[in-house]
Design an enzyme around this catalytic site. Structure first.
Site, mmCIF file in Angstrom:
data_model
loop_
_atom_site.group_PDB
_atom_site.id
_atom_site.type_symbol
_atom_site.label_atom_id
_atom_site.label_comp_id
_atom_site.label_asym_id
_atom_site.label_seq_id
_atom_site.Cartn_x
_atom_site.Cartn_y
_atom_site.Cartn_z
ATOM 1 N N HIS A 59 -17.449 135.538 65.754
ATOM 2 C CA HIS A 59 -16.000 135.632 65.568
ATOM 3 C C HIS A 59 -15.317 135.866 66.911
ATOM 4 O O HIS A 59 -15.832 136.607 67.752
ATOM 5 C CB HIS A 59 -15.649 136.777 64.617
ATOM 6 C CG HIS A 59 -16.312 136.678 63.283
ATOM 7 N ND1 HIS A 59 -17.503 137.345 62.990
ATOM 8 C CD2 HIS A 59 -15.973 135.994 62.168
ATOM 9 C CE1 HIS A 59 -17.855 137.060 61.749
ATOM 10 N NE2 HIS A 59 -16.944 136.248 61.230
ATOM 11 N N ASP A 110 -20.252 137.023 70.020
ATOM 12 C CA ASP A 110 -20.120 137.191 68.574
ATOM 13 C C ASP A 110 -19.650 135.872 67.950
ATOM 14 O O ASP A 110 -18.949 135.086 68.594
ATOM 15 C CB ASP A 110 -19.096 138.288 68.307
ATOM 16 C CG ASP A 110 -19.084 138.776 66.867
ATOM 17 O OD1 ASP A 110 -19.656 139.841 66.613
ATOM 18 O OD2 ASP A 110 -18.497 138.095 66.006
ATOM 19 N N ASP A 167 -24.044 137.732 64.886
ATOM 20 C CA ASP A 167 -23.721 137.059 63.629
ATOM 21 C C ASP A 167 -23.600 135.545 63.758
ATOM 22 O O ASP A 167 -23.280 134.863 62.783
ATOM 23 C CB ASP A 167 -22.466 137.649 62.982
ATOM 24 C CG ASP A 167 -21.359 137.946 63.965
ATOM 25 O OD1 ASP A 167 -21.501 137.611 65.161
ATOM 26 O OD2 ASP A 167 -20.344 138.529 63.551
ATOM 27 N N HIS A 170 -12.326 143.267 67.545
ATOM 28 C CA HIS A 170 -11.136 142.823 66.810
ATOM 29 C C HIS A 170 -9.982 143.825 66.916
ATOM 30 O O HIS A 170 -8.864 143.509 66.485
ATOM 31 C CB HIS A 170 -11.469 142.611 65.330
ATOM 32 C CG HIS A 170 -12.362 141.445 65.068
ATOM 33 N ND1 HIS A 170 -12.125 140.179 65.576
ATOM 34 C CD2 HIS A 170 -13.523 141.353 64.352
ATOM 35 C CE1 HIS A 170 -13.085 139.363 65.179
ATOM 36 N NE2 HIS A 170 -13.943 140.048 64.450
#
Length: 311
Positions: A164, A162, A246, A125
């Site tokens: 996200h 991931d 995740d 991120h």
């Protein structure tokens, strides 16, 4: 050939406030899982500090200085509402980036066929000029630019599974014709980026958003129908993986519904591609994963598949 496991105890000293999902217990769970006898063959290395000049290839000085200046002498400082720093965070961030750089160097030198970097804070991120989403420096983007600068590789790919979207890696790669970023992720979900029409300046970004609850079958179909064909078309000289766990059905921050077996499977498919097309060269870096048991099991499945490729 063997699989390298790169980590450092300093990554455990990056502390976060009580109840924060990105906590040191995550890394402890991963490292404990990799102590089992089946992982005795791993080449275990302590991560060095990343050279500042390597980080500068992705993050300008003002960002690096801003992040490191926020390291508190005690307690916590806040980068944003989600991202906290403690007295150990600066060294942890430098070790996390250093692990991926060193793993790349060792794989390129033939000391290992592939590598897993069990590090934190995570990185995908972190945009070139913005730390966010638990991330300070973008570990895989730094490694990609290191490969280009030090080894003169022309084509490097990152696959990110991931839950996200890795907005930071996308931002770092946006204008880079020869850096490809491929992301499977849940949508809608934080950080709100990752639409299919976000393609990069040269069509070098492939976002593959999946609906909540998509599950194993849709994930595997997407990998087979899109991820592998794009890699085959691009023909990278090195493959980096943003290994977030995740999307697991047990994870509290996501909802894709993947299983531990899915992580072994996707890693195996990437290992198979790498073995055929780029002499097995893969370096993987830990990103998310917030249910400790699921994270440990999925990380073990990931490393098991890497080891099978290095046998």
């Amino acid at each position: 050939m063997t699989t390298l496991l790169e980590s450092h105890s300093a990554c455990l000293t990056h502390e976060t406030p009580e109840g924060h999902p990105e906590c040191a217990a995550r890394l402890r769970a991963v490292l404990e899982a990799l102590q089992c006898p089946e992982f005795a063959g791993l080449l275990r290395v302590e991560a060095p500090l990343a050279p500042i000049e390597a980080i500068q290839r992705v993050h300008p000085d003002r960002h690096i200085n801003a992040v490191l200046s926020m390291v508190p002498e005690q307690g916590f400082s806040r980068v944003d509402a989600d991202t906290a720093m403690s007295p150990g965070s600066g060294e942890a961030a430098l070790r996390a980036a250093g692990a991926v750089i060193d793993a790349v160097d060792r794989v390129m030198a033939g000391q290992a066929e592939n590598a897993f970097c069990a590090v934190r804070p995570p990185g995908h991120h972190a945009e070139p000029e913005k730390a966010m989403g638990f991330c300070l420096f973008n570990n895989v983007a730094i490694a990609a630019q290191h490969l280009r600068a030090e080894y003169h590789l022309k084509r490097v790919a990152v696959v990110d599974f991931d839950v996200h979207h890795g907005n930071g890696t996308q931002a770092a790669f946006w204008d880079e014709r020869d850096l490809v970023y491929i992301s499977t992720h849940q949508s809608p979900l934080y950080p709100g980026t990752g639409r299919m029409d976000e393609r990069g300046a040269h069509g070098n970004i492939l976002n593959l958003p999946l609906r909540p609850g998509a599950g194993s079958d849709m994930f595997r179909e997407t990998v087979e129908a899109a991820v592998i064909p794009v890699l085959e078309e691009f023909q990278p000289e090195f493959l980096l993986i943003s290994a977030g766990f995740d999307a697991h059905q047990a994870d509290p921050l996501g909802g894709l519904g993947l299983t531990t077996a899915d992580y072994g499977w996707v890693t195996g498919r990437l290992v198979e591609f790498a073995r055929i097309h780029l002499d097995g060269r893969i370096v993987s870096a830990l990103e998310g994963g917030y249910d400790l048991e699921a994270l440990a099991e999925a990380s073990a499945a990931h490393v098991r598949a890497l080891m099978s490729g290095a046998a």
